[in-house]
Design a protein around this motif. Structure first.
Motif, PDB file in Angstrom:
ATOM      1  N   GLY A  25       0.767  -1.192   0.258  1.00 12.44           N
ATOM      2  CA  GLY A  25       0.250  -0.118  -0.098  1.00 12.44           C
ATOM      3  C   GLY A  25       0.825   1.191  -0.027  1.00 12.44           C
ATOM      4  O   GLY A  25       2.200   1.013  -0.029  1.00 12.44           O
ATOM      5  N   PRO A  26       0.175   2.352  -0.075  1.00  7.88           N
ATOM      6  CA  PRO A  26       0.979   3.639  -0.007  1.00  7.88           C
ATOM      7  C   PRO A  26       2.133   3.801   1.111  1.00  7.88           C
ATOM      8  O   PRO A  26       3.102   4.334   0.729  1.00  7.88           O
ATOM      9  N   ALA A  27       1.932   3.336   2.469  1.00  4.74           N
ATOM     10  CA  ALA A  27       3.201   3.377   3.291  1.00  4.74           C
ATOM     11  C   ALA A  27       4.384   2.524   2.802  1.00  4.74           C
ATOM     12  O   ALA A  27       5.422   3.045   2.935  1.00  4.74           O
ATOM     13  N   TYR A  31       7.517  10.070   6.015  1.00 14.08           N
ATOM     14  CA  TYR A  31       6.438  10.383   5.059  1.00 14.08           C
ATOM     15  C   TYR A  31       5.341   8.946   5.304  1.00 14.08           C
ATOM     16  O   TYR A  31       4.027   9.130   5.384  1.00 14.08           O
ATOM     17  N   ALA A  32       5.944   7.855   5.007  1.00 14.85           N
ATOM     18  CA  ALA A  32       5.322   6.542   5.237  1.00 14.85           C
ATOM     19  C   ALA A  32       4.649   6.567   6.433  1.00 14.85           C
ATOM     20  O   ALA A  32       3.566   6.129   6.651  1.00 14.85           O
ATOM     21  N   ILE A  33       5.378   6.753   7.474  1.00 13.69           N
ATOM     22  CA  ILE A  33       4.845   6.724   8.974  1.00 13.69           C
ATOM     23  C   ILE A  33       3.599   7.814   9.192  1.00 13.69           C
ATOM     24  O   ILE A  33       2.500   7.134   9.589  1.00 13.69           O
ATOM     25  N   ILE A  34       3.627   8.895   8.549  1.00 17.56           N
ATOM     26  CA  ILE A  34       2.480   9.684   8.549  1.00 17.56           C
ATOM     27  C   ILE A  34       1.372   9.222   7.845  1.00 17.56           C
ATOM     28  O   ILE A  34       0.212   9.298   8.498  1.00 17.56           O
ATOM     29  N   PHE A  35       1.522   8.792   6.445  1.00 20.84           N
ATOM     30  CA  PHE A  35       0.501   8.236   5.844  1.00 20.84           C
ATOM     31  C   PHE A  35      -0.247   7.023   6.704  1.00 20.84           C
ATOM     32  O   PHE A  35      -1.437   6.807   6.750  1.00 20.84           O
ATOM     33  N   ALA A  36       0.818   6.007   7.044  1.00 22.28           N
ATOM     34  CA  ALA A  36       0.079   5.082   7.888  1.00 22.28           C
ATOM     35  C   ALA A  36      -0.848   5.389   9.048  1.00 22.28           C
ATOM     36  O   ALA A  36      -1.891   5.027   9.333  1.00 22.28           O
ATOM     37  N   LYS A  42     -15.692  15.594  -5.137  1.00 26.59           N
ATOM     38  CA  LYS A  42     -15.752  15.147  -4.047  1.00 26.59           C
ATOM     39  C   LYS A  42     -16.435  13.938  -3.686  1.00 26.59           C
ATOM     40  O   LYS A  42     -15.836  12.851  -3.236  1.00 26.59           O
ATOM     41  N   ARG A  43     -17.776  13.791  -4.172  1.00 27.72           N
ATOM     42  CA  ARG A  43     -18.451  12.702  -3.867  1.00 27.72           C
ATOM     43  C   ARG A  43     -18.297  11.539  -4.760  1.00 27.72           C
ATOM     44  O   ARG A  43     -18.103  10.376  -4.408  1.00 27.72           O
ATOM     45  N   GLY A  44     -17.496  12.007  -6.127  1.00 30.22           N
ATOM     46  CA  GLY A  44     -16.875  10.912  -6.909  1.00 30.22           C
ATOM     47  C   GLY A  44     -15.618  10.277  -6.189  1.00 30.22           C
ATOM     48  O   GLY A  44     -15.683   8.892  -6.348  1.00 30.22           O
ATOM     49  N   LEU A  45     -14.943  11.000  -5.700  1.00 28.63           N
ATOM     50  CA  LEU A  45     -13.600  10.458  -5.101  1.00 28.63           C
ATOM     51  C   LEU A  45     -14.068   9.657  -3.658  1.00 28.63           C
ATOM     52  O   LEU A  45     -13.481   8.569  -3.566  1.00 28.63           O
ATOM     53  N   TYR A  46     -15.111  10.125  -3.212  1.00 28.86           N
ATOM     54  CA  TYR A  46     -15.647   9.564  -1.838  1.00 28.86           C
ATOM     55  C   TYR A  46     -15.984   8.099  -2.219  1.00 28.86           C
ATOM     56  O   TYR A  46     -15.662   6.950  -1.594  1.00 28.86           O
ATOM     57  N   SER A  47     -16.546   8.018  -3.423  1.00 32.13           N
ATOM     58  CA  SER A  47     -17.288   6.872  -3.787  1.00 32.13           C
ATOM     59  C   SER A  47     -16.224   5.774  -4.276  1.00 32.13           C
ATOM     60  O   SER A  47     -15.944   4.775  -4.002  1.00 32.13           O
ATOM     61  N   ASN A  48     -15.541   6.367  -5.243  1.00 33.90           N
ATOM     62  CA  ASN A  48     -14.576   5.256  -6.204  1.00 33.90           C
ATOM     63  C   ASN A  48     -13.318   5.369  -5.495  1.00 33.90           C
ATOM     64  O   ASN A  48     -12.505   4.265  -5.777  1.00 33.90           O
ATOM     65  N   GLU A  49     -12.811   6.358  -4.813  1.00 34.81           N
ATOM     66  CA  GLU A  49     -11.544   6.375  -3.738  1.00 34.81           C
ATOM     67  C   GLU A  49     -10.230   6.221  -4.707  1.00 34.81           C
ATOM     68  O   GLU A  49      -9.172   5.934  -4.388  1.00 34.81           O
ATOM     69  N   ALA A  50     -10.399   6.693  -6.160  1.00 36.14           N
ATOM     70  CA  ALA A  50      -9.298   6.580  -7.119  1.00 36.14           C
ATOM     71  C   ALA A  50      -8.266   7.836  -6.495  1.00 36.14           C
ATOM     72  O   ALA A  50      -8.576   8.743  -6.571  1.00 36.14           O
ATOM     73  N   GLY A  51      -7.083   7.560  -6.024  1.00 35.38           N
ATOM     74  CA  GLY A  51      -6.067   8.388  -5.782  1.00 35.38           C
ATOM     75  C   GLY A  51      -6.049   8.329  -4.329  1.00 35.38           C
ATOM     76  O   GLY A  51      -5.152   9.158  -3.784  1.00 35.38           O
ATOM     77  N   GLN A  52      -6.785   8.139  -3.583  1.00 34.16           N
ATOM     78  CA  GLN A  52      -6.935   8.164  -2.380  1.00 34.16           C
ATOM     79  C   GLN A  52      -6.022   7.246  -1.368  1.00 34.16           C
ATOM     80  O   GLN A  52      -5.463   7.649  -0.487  1.00 34.16           O
ATOM     81  N   LEU A  85      -2.010  13.337   0.866  1.00 32.75           N
ATOM     82  CA  LEU A  85      -0.697  12.485   1.228  1.00 32.75           C
ATOM     83  C   LEU A  85      -0.526  11.620  -0.094  1.00 32.75           C
ATOM     84  O   LEU A  85       0.764  11.351  -0.401  1.00 32.75           O
ATOM     85  N   ASN A  86      -1.413  10.837  -0.620  1.00 31.83           N
ATOM     86  CA  ASN A  86      -1.065   9.903  -1.504  1.00 31.83           C
ATOM     87  C   ASN A  86      -0.753  10.399  -2.841  1.00 31.83           C
ATOM     88  O   ASN A  86      -0.250   9.974  -3.672  1.00 31.83           O
ATOM     89  N   VAL A  87      -1.678  11.381  -3.382  1.00 29.85           N
ATOM     90  CA  VAL A  87      -1.555  11.899  -4.564  1.00 29.85           C
ATOM     91  C   VAL A  87      -0.195  12.584  -4.698  1.00 29.85           C
ATOM     92  O   VAL A  87       0.534  12.332  -5.828  1.00 29.85           O
TER      93      VAL A  87
END
Length: 520
Positions: free
Chosen positions: A126-128, A143-148, A262-272, A459-461
């Motif tokens: 995952g991102p971390a 950075y990884a610790i902050i994301f985790a 916002k709702r598109g991202l909340y739903s599909n989570e792409a990039g989150q 953080l992820n983007v």
């Protein structure tokens, strides 16, 4: 607390994030020559191509686990809320977010595969993981610790309440069951599943998510058939509203784009950054395979399930849209009043927007003379309550897995018993947050959820912008092998150790497995 959360959310969900997500999707799409279109059939084929091992789950289980996280409250309440705030045009911007976001989903999920590890008999990533291994050095580790930490906070405490709150509200509306009873039931069922680990969660997701998503889409198709003459006009309304050409909704253009994204991202989570956790758990021979599968999951979530919700409420007209102003009586001023929930909707209270879908289903089967009655529980109320239960419940399961993966990252090098204790603490916190969500206000639940999504997305983007090159190169390598071999089935990932010295699974573990299996 509500004022503090609202202030933080406004800071996190500023215009740079909203438009930055769209820009990121556009640039990545051009970089990969709009693979979303070119490889559409390949995405579907790879989804059902099974590669199993005692350590990893199949591609289909991974996409089911990922969809468990993507397909949730956002697909019903989130879409209805987007229409309430942004009008029909918000649906177009949800579509745009999904199409462009598929490229972000590919990048992050492929990175999740490239930098995955085997920990205690399971793949973790995952991102971390890719932030630490890809950025390297002290900065990468911090950075990884902050994301985790942010992800554990979001998935264990901030996000579960949105899902359980929607379950409680819909169940109370349909069946008259009090929130605390729903909370107790959720606590027991969650405990039975999540204490069984990733394969237990994946098995439940594989069984529930496809069935419920297909059933929900079929309901939308029935309503489309019943209102087939209205379909051309509906799509014209969506596109005209999206580009400020519909006078009735012209004054909310900015809000429409922002709420749609916002709702598109909340739903599909792409990039989150949620999708890579499930993607990394899959057993595949090439990271790009799971990247393509995860990109398709964005389509399933937004272009199929979210569109189903939008068509139900827009075709039947059972929705309201506000211009954001409040009248003397304290109620929001509506520029479109579908006669549903108008009498009780506060300025920021969106909990009742699920009634748009419930009322739409009832109206579709009762005919144009149907009048909404909030005291009446018809078939629509029952159907939406059950759909929300399964969508939201499986999303909470996905949150549990994501939180555990980041606990595992933070506790690297610790004993297996210590890691298990860490898992159990995260599980208990998630169950507590779920129960709390069934009795707290919808407004606070959504703001906490939005805050968690926004923090992870920021953080992820930034991370995938720094690290995107190996993922883009992996796609090109997969395309080359597919062309040479005549099929992507036999594509094997062999990274350059000088370019990716930290991709240890693909440099050490996987080559050894191929050697033992006598695969050249």
């Amino acid at each position: 607390m509500e004022n503090l959360v609202s202030t933080l959310m406004d800071l996190v969900w500023s215009k740079p994030l909203v438009y930055g997500l769209l820009l990121t999707g556009i640039i990545f799409s051009f970089m990969m020559r709009f693979f979303q279109v070119r490889h559409f059939s390949e995405m579907i084929r790879l989804m059902f191509q099974g590669e199993k091992s005692p350590t990893g789950i199949t591609s289909f289980q991974a996409i089911a686990l990922s969809l468990a996280g993507r397909v949730g409250t956002g697909n019903i309440v989130g879409v209805s809320t987007a229409i309430y705030i942004g009008g029909p045009g918000a649906v177009f911007w949800m579509w745009a977010t999904a199409f462009l976001g598929a490229s972000s989903a590919f990048i992050e999920s492929t990175l999740g595969q490239i930098y995955k590890r085997e920990e205690n008999g399971e793949y973790r990533g995952g991102p971390a993981y890719y932030i630490e291994q890809g950025i390297k050095g002290r900065f990468g580790r911090i950075y990884a610790i902050i994301f985790a930490l942010v992800t554990i906070l979001s998935c264990s405490l901030l996000l579960p309440g949105v899902q359980s709150n929607a379950i409680a509200n819909s169940m109370k509306n349909a069946f008259g069951i009090e929130g605390w009873i729903i909370g107790a039931i959720l606590a027991v069922v969650l405990a039975v599943i999540i204490f069984g680990g990733v394969k237990s969660i994946a098995n439940v997701a594989t069984a529930v998510v496809p069935f419920m998503a297909i059933l929900y889409i079929l309901m939308a198709l029935v309503i489309i058939v019943l209102n087939i003459k209205e379909v051309p006009g509906l799509f014209a309304l969506i596109f005209k509203s999206a580009f400020n050409m519909e006078s009735a909704f012209g004054g909310i253009f900015g809000a429409m784009i922002e709420i749609g994204v916002k709702r598109g991202l909340y739903s599909n989570e792409a990039g989150q950054g949620t999708g890579p956790h499930a993607a990394a758990a899959a057993e595949v021979s090439h990271p790009a395979k799971q990247g393509l599968v995860q990109a398709f999951s964005v389509y399933v979530d937004t272009l199929f399930v979210c569109t189903a919700t939008a068509l139900i409420v827009l075709l039947t007209g059972t929705y309201n849209t506000t211009d954001g102003t409040v009248g003397k009586d304290g109620a929001p001023h509506l520029i479109k009043d579908g006669g549903v929930y108008a009498e009780s909707a506060g300025e920021k209270d969106y909990s009742g927007t699920a009634m748009y879908v419930q009322s739409g289903i009832d109206k579709a089967f009762h005919g144009p003379g149907y009048q909404f009655d909030p005291a009446y529980s018809g078939f629509g109320s029952y159907f939406v309550a059950i759909a929300l239960f399964f969508f939201a419940f499986t999303t909470i399961l996905a949150y549990s897995y994501i939180a555990e993966t980041n606990v595992s990252y933070l506790m690297q090098g610790q004993s297996k018993s210590a890691i298990t204790i860490g898992f159990n603490i995260a599980r208990v916190l998630l169950i507590a947050a779920t129960v709390y969500g069934t009795v707290k206000t919808a407004d606070l639940a959504w703001q906490l959820g939005d805050l968690g999504v926004g923090l992870m997305a920021w953080l992820n983007v930034i991370a995938i912008w720094i690290l995107h090159k190996p993922a883009v190169k992996a796609l090109k390598d997969y395309e080359r092998q597919k062309k040479e071999l005549g099929s992507g089935r036999y594509a094997i990932y062999r990274p350059d150790p000088e370019e990716l010295p930290n991709a240890k699974f693909w440099l050490e573990d996987y080559p050894e497995r191929l050697r033992q299996e006598n695969i050249q």
